[in-house]
Scaffold this active site. Structure first.
Site, mmCIF file in Angstrom:
data_model
loop_
_atom_site.group_PDB
_atom_site.id
_atom_site.type_symbol
_atom_site.label_atom_id
_atom_site.label_comp_id
_atom_site.label_asym_id
_atom_site.label_seq_id
_atom_site.Cartn_x
_atom_site.Cartn_y
_atom_site.Cartn_z
ATOM 1 N N HIS A 1 0.851 -1.192 0.000
ATOM 2 C CA HIS A 1 0.000 0.000 0.000
ATOM 3 C C HIS A 1 0.884 1.237 0.000
ATOM 4 C CE1 HIS A 1 -3.648 -2.279 1.811
ATOM 5 N NE2 HIS A 1 -3.702 -2.243 0.496
ATOM 6 N N LYS B 1 5.088 1.482 0.860
ATOM 7 C CA LYS B 1 5.992 1.283 -0.275
ATOM 8 C C LYS B 1 7.456 1.471 0.130
ATOM 9 C CE LYS B 1 2.761 2.302 -4.043
ATOM 10 N NZ LYS B 1 2.180 1.000 -3.976
ATOM 11 N N GLY C 1 1.432 -2.406 -10.216
ATOM 12 C CA GLY C 1 1.612 -1.026 -10.630
ATOM 13 C C GLY C 1 2.868 -0.293 -10.227
ATOM 14 N N THR D 1 4.382 -0.024 -7.430
ATOM 15 C CA THR D 1 5.337 -0.792 -6.631
ATOM 16 C C THR D 1 6.338 -1.495 -7.530
ATOM 17 O OG1 THR D 1 3.657 -1.127 -4.917
ATOM 18 C CG2 THR D 1 5.568 -2.576 -4.852
ATOM 19 N N GLY E 1 -2.921 -2.019 -8.016
ATOM 20 C CA GLY E 1 -3.821 -2.807 -7.173
ATOM 21 C C GLY E 1 -5.286 -2.450 -7.313
ATOM 22 N N ASP F 1 -4.643 -6.432 -7.897
ATOM 23 C CA ASP F 1 -4.918 -7.380 -6.810
ATOM 24 C C ASP F 1 -5.655 -8.596 -7.357
ATOM 25 O OD1 ASP F 1 -3.740 -5.642 -4.989
ATOM 26 O OD2 ASP F 1 -5.642 -4.759 -4.363
ATOM 27 N N ASP G 1 -1.265 -1.715 4.796
ATOM 28 C CA ASP G 1 -1.326 -0.685 5.832
ATOM 29 C C ASP G 1 -2.528 -0.939 6.739
ATOM 30 O OD1 ASP G 1 -1.354 1.578 7.374
ATOM 31 O OD2 ASP G 1 -1.208 2.981 5.700
ATOM 32 N N HIS H 1 -9.941 -0.393 -1.839
ATOM 33 C CA HIS H 1 -10.032 -1.760 -2.368
ATOM 34 C C HIS H 1 -9.798 -2.793 -1.264
ATOM 35 C CE1 HIS H 1 -5.860 -0.575 -2.602
ATOM 36 N NE2 HIS H 1 -5.490 -1.809 -2.829
ATOM 37 N N ASP I 1 -10.565 -6.381 -1.965
ATOM 38 C CA ASP I 1 -9.558 -7.059 -2.778
ATOM 39 C C ASP I 1 -8.438 -7.597 -1.890
ATOM 40 O OD1 ASP I 1 -11.064 -6.164 -4.933
ATOM 41 O OD2 ASP I 1 -9.788 -4.419 -5.264
ATOM 42 N N ARG J 1 -7.615 -14.396 1.766
ATOM 43 C CA ARG J 1 -8.457 -15.596 1.768
ATOM 44 C C ARG J 1 -7.937 -16.623 0.766
ATOM 45 N NH1 ARG J 1 -12.101 -17.466 -1.327
ATOM 46 N NH2 ARG J 1 -12.459 -15.559 -2.478
#
Length: 155
Positions: free
Chosen positions: A18, A22, A45, A47, A65, A70, A90, A97, A100, A106
């Site tokens: 996030h 970063k 992206g 990152t 993301g 994501d 974070d 999102h 996401d 999960r």
């Protein structure tokens, strides 16, 4: 019933962070550049661009993301095309999102994928001998779930 998914010695690793994390991910990755170098790296992206420039390593860059990156990582997990997720998220800031993010965690739990959400966990993970050797990850066999009888809809 269980089965195994083999993680080769050369791991496929997704690096995600996030905005407020970063710099933390960049610092961790720079300190662990030598350990990251033999693996195949993916990132979302911005990152991915930041990491590629700083580390001088090839990074397979996905979408940002919130713009679908994501979900791309989630698909890679579900399709068995990813071995490890390094996701510095974070916990102090709500993200637009967030669903996401929850979905990635999960899916990682569903497919028994190693996940590091902070530098300490990533350090422990990368110190493990499994990082540089083949590993048989036990997988839950969901075939019974997939073959279950669905209720009649009346249509």
């Amino acid at each position: 019933m269980t089965m195994e998914r083999i993680l080769e010695a050369r791991k496929r690793i997704a690096l995600v962070a996030h905005d407020h994390k970063k710099d933390e991910l960049l610092n961790w990755a720079a300190a662990n550049r030598r350990k990251l170098q033999p693996h195949t790296l993916f990132a979302t992206g911005t990152t991915g661009t930041i990491l590629e420039q700083a580390l001088q390593l090839p990074i397979h860059k996905l979408l940002s993301g919130p713009l679908g990156g994501d979900q791309q990582i989630g698909a890679m997990i579900a399709e068995g095309r990813l071995d490890i997720l390094i996701f510095f998220w974070d916990p102090m800031e709500a993200q637009p999102h967030d669903p996401d993010v929850k979905a990635l965690l999960r899916l990682s739990a569903t497919y028994n994928l190693p996940v590091a959400c902070n530098a300490a966990t990533a350090d422990f993970m990368f110190a493990a001998p499994f990082m540089i050797q083949e590993y048989a990850a036990v997988q839950t066999d969901y075939s019974t779930y997939l073959k279950r009888k669905l209720p009649e809809t009346g249509k």
